[in-house]
Scaffold this active site. Structure first.
Site: not given
Ligand code: ZN
Length: 511
Positions: A276-277, A280, A306
């Site tokens: 997830h990170e 980003h 996101e």
């Molecule tokens: Zn996030």
């Protein structure tokens, strides 16, 4: 002064401000990863001094003079030119910063930090009554601020604010408006509810216990680094460190960092959290370096941000193709997975189960959690709900949308940090991110062909390059909704997301 000269002045001044702000980012990263316990007090003073300096610079009257020298000139005639994008964003930031009285800015900063501290202490004690006064103060201050921002208005390319909530939403997702979100989320809810009922009625029960075997932190870190490298995250332009509340942060070109948290008895948090990170961070690593320090070179919204994290966490990271590639390696790294079959593992990491906690929710139920929050925030800011009635309204909606209800406050209305920091209007960006992600991904497959067979061979470059060119390199050139239309040829819709879930869960649950 010629428009060119005025623009040059602005560039120099704002870049200098950006360099100072990025020192703040570095200090913030350190504060959440490496700082010794006794260093916090001094760090808070450093951050406050920097915030004062930055505020002075943001409201410097010379900005207004320079902007006046550029606006209306041929330099900014094309609304999508670098100069026009920058000048519009600088004007809005300047007007917003100047409209907020210093008294309110100071009070807000104080209330935010006191609210978060109180939340951290009161949530474990389940003390809603004790927390309510903090929330009341934050709500009043944020409402006052929103009223002022209503007066300033949005970017001239965006639709007008129709209600006070729009001014809050716009701070996180420029151009998003409540009247557009409500029907979009309502259609989404209908689709999700139908799918959820079929999944729950399927009788298939994934063996999620296999995700709760021993996973040593050191092994997780090694495996996470392998995944980062394979997906295209540049480890020479970033790093991976442990923290309590994971985040990704950009210090500047060549330095975009990821943090994560390992549970030694749970697979998902460390590995999917890292992916997830990484999503980003890939976005930040893909922003145009030559525009760094100007709006043109920045991420365009939290929702688009996101979308990139959810893409790598879910559409890529929870796909069968991804694990066809990496599960054999996972079995080598984690002996506890030795006897597990790929299909059982893949089903387990995609298991659907209505639960109370948003951050632990699966792809099907996640947006129902967000919907509850959006409805409550709208009711609060439309004056239809009083703060003290939040817990009851929360419970009622959880029962209606997820079929579960919290037994306490800490896993109910007090579970998220956002409201304790006065971040009203933030939650919808999570769902927007999921919708953007699916719509982008569908388009990428239309243009590149099916992506999972590539993932199964460890080929992530074609998809990353596609995202880089179509989304990352554009920075803030287009408004978020315009970016979506330009990339996918259609306005944002819930359809691609629902279609993606249908396909995935029909196969997984044998629907
Ligand atoms: Zn996030």
């Amino acid at each position: 002064m010629t428009p060119e000269a005025a623009y040059q002045k602005l560039l120099e001044f704002q870049r200098e401000t950006a360099y100072l702000a990025s020192l703040g980012a570095l200090a913030a990263w350190d504060q959440r990863t490496m700082i010794p316990k006794k260093g916090h007090e001094h760090r808070a003073q450093q951050m406050a001094a920097l915030a004062r300096l930055l505020h002075q610079r943001m409201t410097d009257p010379r900005i207004g003079e320079w902007l006046g020298g550029v606006e209306g000139s041929p330099l900014v005639q094309d609304p999508f030119s670098d100069a026009a994008v920058n000048v519009r964003a600088w004007r809005l930031a300047y007007e917003r910063a100047r409209a907020i009285p210093e008294r309110l800015a100071v009070e807000l900063a104080q209330a935010r930090s006191e609210g978060e501290t109180a939340w951290e202490a009161l949530r474990p004690q389940d003390d809603w009554k004790g927390f309510l006064p903090y929330l009341r103060r934050l709500y009043a201050l944020v409402r006052e601020e929103a009223g002022i921002l209503m007066g300033v208005g949005p970017d001239p390319l965006d639709p007008p604010f129709l209600e006070v909530y729009d001014a809050l939403l716009d701070g996180y997702e420029p151009g998003a408006r409540a009247k557009d979100l409500e029907p979009l989320f309502a259609r989404l809810r209908q689709g999700l509810r139908g799918l959820l009922d079929r999944i729950l009625g399927s009788g298939r029960r994934p063996d999620t216990a296999l995700l709760h075997r021993p996973f040593p932190a050191e092994a997780q870190r090694g495996f996470a680094l392998e995944l980062l490298r394979a997906c295209g995250y540049d480890l020479e332009a970033g790093r991976l460190d442990p923290t309590a509340h994971p985040f990704a942060i950009s210090i500047g070109p060549g330095d975009v960092r990821i943090t994560t948290r390992y549970y030694e008895d749970f697979f998902n948090a460390g590995i999917f959290g890292t992916l997830h990170e990484m999503g980003h961070a890939l976005y930040e690593q893909g922003l145009p370096k030559e525009h760094w320090g100007t709006p043109r070179g920045e991420a365009v919204s939290l929702g688009i941000h996101e979308s990139q994290s959810r893409t790598w966490e879910n559409l890529v990271g929870r796909s069968l193709g991804f694990w066809e590639r990496f599960f054999p390696r996972a079995k080598e790294v984690f002996p506890s997975l030795k006897d597990v079959r790929l299909q059982d593992f893949h089903l387990a990491v995609n298991a659907v189960e209505p639960s109370l906690i948003r951050v632990e929710a699966d792809e099907v139920t996640y947006n129902l959690h967000i919907l509850v929050r959006l409805e409550l925030e709208l009711a609060l800011f439309r004056g239809e709900l009083a703060l003290e009635d939040l817990p009851g309204a929360w419970e009622e909606r959880y029962r209606a949308y997820l079929g579960v209800a919290p037994k306490d406050y800490k896993d109910g209305v007090m579970q998220d940090v956002h409201w304790s920091g006065g971040m009203f209007g933030y939650f919808p960006t999570y769902t927007l991110g999921n919708l953007y992600a699916a719509q982008f991904f569908a388009k990428a497959q239309e243009e590149l062909g099916p992506l999972e067979p590539l993932f199964a061979r460890g080929e992530f470059r074609p998809f990353l390059d596609w995202s880089r060119t179509k989304i990352h390199a554009e920075g803030s050139r287009y408004r978020p909704r315009v970016l979506v239309e330009r990339v996918t040829g259609a306005p944002l819709s819930e359809r691609p997301f629902l279609t993606y879930l249908e396909g995935k869960y029909t196969a997984l649950y044998g629907l």
